[in-house]
Write an enzyme that holds these catalytic residues in place. Structure first.
Site, PDB file in Angstrom:
ATOM      1  CB  SER A 208      -0.947   0.000   1.201  1.00 47.18           C
ATOM      2  OG  SER A 208      -0.243  -0.244   2.401  1.00 47.18           O
ATOM      3  CG  HIS A 254      -1.524   3.993   3.937  1.00 42.54           C
ATOM      4  ND1 HIS A 254      -2.856   3.666   4.047  1.00 42.54           N
ATOM      5  CD2 HIS A 254      -0.862   2.816   3.820  1.00 42.54           C
ATOM      6  CE1 HIS A 254      -2.990   2.354   4.003  1.00 42.54           C
ATOM      7  NE2 HIS A 254      -1.793   1.816   3.878  1.00 42.54           N
TER       8      HIS A 254
END
Length: 304
Positions: A208, A254
């Site tokens: 991610s 992230h």
């Protein structure tokens, strides 16, 4: 007085073959075996080869190879992540399955994730032995391996779906090499951010970090091409919101991937055309050096 017979011209490559067709570039006689159809008339093999040598290769708008249209790099990255997931599951062994962890199938950690996830500094070991682990202990490979490890198949599927959708479009626009640079630097950037801001003994892993970088990359590329960012902007906003709302998600990872992905994409997209490759190479190298410097700084802070 008798006239001498008229001799028919012969192919310059095959003297045994008569022909009245000439190459439109060099005007040498060529037989049907040597004819290469051109926009006007036919050309001989040598002229065709010379034309290919002087012809500039087709590039994307950002200087990349058009080989990216096949999406080979994206497919390879998905394949690598899937293979690593299978190895991770197998590393859990039968005991992990019997114990309910399902060897990483349903989200649990495995020996492989413990070995390769981002981990600042921690002390653990088999059978109660005290063994230091983590990036601060010299396990620098974790900053790279973590972007290919996942906690469970659902975690993998979500990231691979995003990689498949975003990756093929970016690879088509940037070319394989530049797309791979974006993916790896964004993944590394997210992992360095996790190392900087997460607790030293916490683990984090997943593609991610790189996927968030691809989201930012799509946004930057669309802006550079003067195209609408409406398709990608809501996706970025929703994923950022989920990052803060859902538990057990690396916020630093992230956001780090998102920021680094935007920076790298801007370097690739806005490099001046006359020295594009040089600027892109130096810019990406500078990002890499900065990330490594931040990791070294964090290591020094943990070792105090």
């Amino acid at each position: 007085m008798s006239e001498s017979p008229v001799t028919a011209p012969v192919c310059y490559r095959h003297p045994s073959k008569e022909t009245y067709v000439r190459c439109t570039r060099c005007e040498r006689p060529i037989c049907p075996d040597c004819m290469n159809e051109a926009s006007v008339g036919h050309q001989c093999p040598e002229c065709v080869a010379q034309g290919k040598r002087t012809q500039r290769p087709v590039r994307t708008a950002f200087g990349g190879s058009v080989a990216g249209r096949a999406g080979t790099t994206t497919k390879a990255l998905v394949g690598i992540n899937v293979v690593v997931m299978l190895v991770s599951i197998l590393s859990g062994g039968a005991n992990a399955v019997a114990g309910g962890g399902w060897g990483g199938l349903l989200g649990g950690g495995t020996p492989l994730t413990e070995w390769g996830a981002v981990l600042g500094s921690a002390v653990y070991g088999p059978a109660g032995d005290v063994v230091p682990h983590g990036i601060a202990q010299g396990e620098w490979y974790r900053l790279f391996t973590a972007m290919f490890l996942h906690y469970g198949v659902l975690h993998l599927l979500m990231n691979m779906y995003a990689l498949w959708i975003l990756g093929r479009e970016l690879e088509r626009a940037l070319g394989p090499a530049r797309f791979l640079a974006l993916y790896l630097l964004a993944g590394l950037g997210g992992n360095v951010a996790a190392y900087l801001f997460a607790a030293p003994n916490s683990m984090t892993a997943g593609a991610s970090t790189a996927v968030f970088g691809l989201m930012a990359g799509i946004f930057v590329v669309l802006k550079r091409l003067n195209l609408s960012v409406a398709p990608i902007l809501p996706i970025i906003v929703i994923n950022v919101i989920f990052t803060f709302v859902i538990s057990n998600i690396s916020v630093a990872g992230h956001l780090g991937g998102l920021v680094v992905g935007a920076v790298v994409a801007a370097i690739l997209a806005y490099a001046p055309k006359d020295r594009r490759t040089l600027v892109q190479g130096i810019g990406c190298a500078a990002v890499l050096v900065l990330l490594l410097a931040l990791a070294i700084y964090r290591t020094a802070a943990l070792m105090i």
